[in-house]
Design an enzyme around this catalytic site. Sequence first.
Site, short mmCIF file in Angstrom:
data_model
loop_
_atom_site.label_atom_id
_atom_site.label_comp_id
_atom_site.label_asym_id
_atom_site.label_seq_id
_atom_site.Cartn_x
_atom_site.Cartn_y
_atom_site.Cartn_z
N HIS A 26 6.57 -1.76 -19.17
CA HIS A 26 6.06 -2.93 -18.44
C HIS A 26 4.88 -3.56 -19.18
O HIS A 26 3.95 -4.09 -18.55
CB HIS A 26 5.65 -2.52 -17.03
CG HIS A 26 6.78 -1.92 -16.24
ND1 HIS A 26 7.85 -2.66 -15.79
CD2 HIS A 26 7.01 -0.64 -15.84
CE1 HIS A 26 8.69 -1.88 -15.13
NE2 HIS A 26 8.20 -0.65 -15.15
N PRO A 68 -6.66 -0.12 -7.45
CA PRO A 68 -7.85 0.60 -7.94
C PRO A 68 -9.12 0.06 -7.31
O PRO A 68 -9.28 -1.13 -7.12
CB PRO A 68 -7.81 0.32 -9.45
CG PRO A 68 -6.38 0.02 -9.75
CD PRO A 68 -5.86 -0.68 -8.53
N GLU A 69 -10.02 0.98 -6.98
CA GLU A 69 -11.31 0.61 -6.42
C GLU A 69 -12.39 0.87 -7.48
O GLU A 69 -12.08 1.12 -8.64
CB GLU A 69 -11.54 1.39 -5.13
CG GLU A 69 -10.44 1.13 -4.09
CD GLU A 69 -10.60 1.92 -2.80
OE1 GLU A 69 -11.75 2.22 -2.42
OE2 GLU A 69 -9.56 2.24 -2.17
N ARG A 96 -22.28 -9.80 11.25
CA ARG A 96 -20.86 -10.08 11.03
C ARG A 96 -20.01 -10.09 12.31
O ARG A 96 -18.97 -10.71 12.36
CB ARG A 96 -20.26 -9.09 10.03
CG ARG A 96 -20.67 -9.35 8.60
CD ARG A 96 -20.26 -10.75 8.18
NE ARG A 96 -20.84 -11.14 6.93
CZ ARG A 96 -20.17 -11.17 5.76
NH1 ARG A 96 -18.90 -10.80 5.72
NH2 ARG A 96 -20.77 -11.56 4.67
N ARG A 141 4.18 -4.10 -11.40
CA ARG A 141 4.45 -5.03 -10.30
C ARG A 141 3.95 -6.45 -10.57
O ARG A 141 4.19 -7.36 -9.77
CB ARG A 141 3.81 -4.51 -9.01
CG ARG A 141 4.36 -3.14 -8.60
CD ARG A 141 3.65 -2.58 -7.38
NE ARG A 141 4.12 -1.25 -7.04
CZ ARG A 141 3.59 -0.48 -6.10
NH1 ARG A 141 2.56 -0.94 -5.40
NH2 ARG A 141 4.06 0.72 -5.86
#
Length: 300
Positions: free
Chosen positions: A95, A2-3, A162, A113
């Site tokens: 889960h 998820p972002e 960068r 997971r």
Amino acid sequence: MPELPEVEVVRRGLDQWVTGRTIGAVAVLHPRSIRRHVPGAPDFVARLSGRTVTAALRRGKYLWLTLDSGEAMLAHLGMSGQLLVQQPGSDAERHLRVRLDTGERELRFVDQRTFGHLMVEPLVADSTGTGAGVPEAIRHIALDPLDAAFDDDAFGHALRRRRTEIKRALLDQSLISGVGNIYADEALWRARLHWARSTRTLRPAQITALLAEVRDVLREALAAGGTSFDALYVNVNGESGYFERGLKAYGRRDLPCERCGTPIRRDPFMNRSSFSCPKCQPRPRPVAGAAPGAARRPGV
């Protein structure tokens, strides 16, 4: 993983259902889900039990519940973590890893997971200079572009220093937080920039335009409830987001670009994938001093 939009959707749900409630019984059903809470399960339970949740907050992809003790329960959802608000006594999810009783509702951490985690942390001053209190473990995380305190000029200067590919920079959570693989590809498609473009070659106007596209795509995804490709990302009520329908680049390999009709290209990128339009986002020439391999990866 998820972002920002997906995590913000969850945060809003937690703020509605959990803020102001007192935590009762706490059950840790899988130790891996609190593996980063070094003192262990008994300490995790003790520091949450009897505490009242005062706010649900977020920075980038992390969210946390502040407690009346001055600490916070920090959550990272990982690849498949879910924070669900359920009726007490309802069937346990397959889960289910951690359960917190908050009276009329239960807060459940479900993680297929087990890449996600929960931990209780003290709140400390962060490294952004805003004076905000954040859990100690994420004090290094940069502000996200939807934060009112985000400094566009400082970001632009840092970006050009960068010497890396623009997509790598967008994924660097110490530079700008909340942007992951999906929304980086979408913003770069909108800005007509190839993912391997060197940050050293970006003009200030291009950086400004890219930031605007990043913000637009994050806001649009947030309004759609996030992006759900499977049942692993859901909000606190178990509902999926539907921004997948609005994707223009990510996951659209060989489908026509909606601007020019050229088939979308997939390139390998950091053990993942990057999607771009070969015509709208031409591959840049190698730049002296750029990151090793920049702009030279073969397509597949």
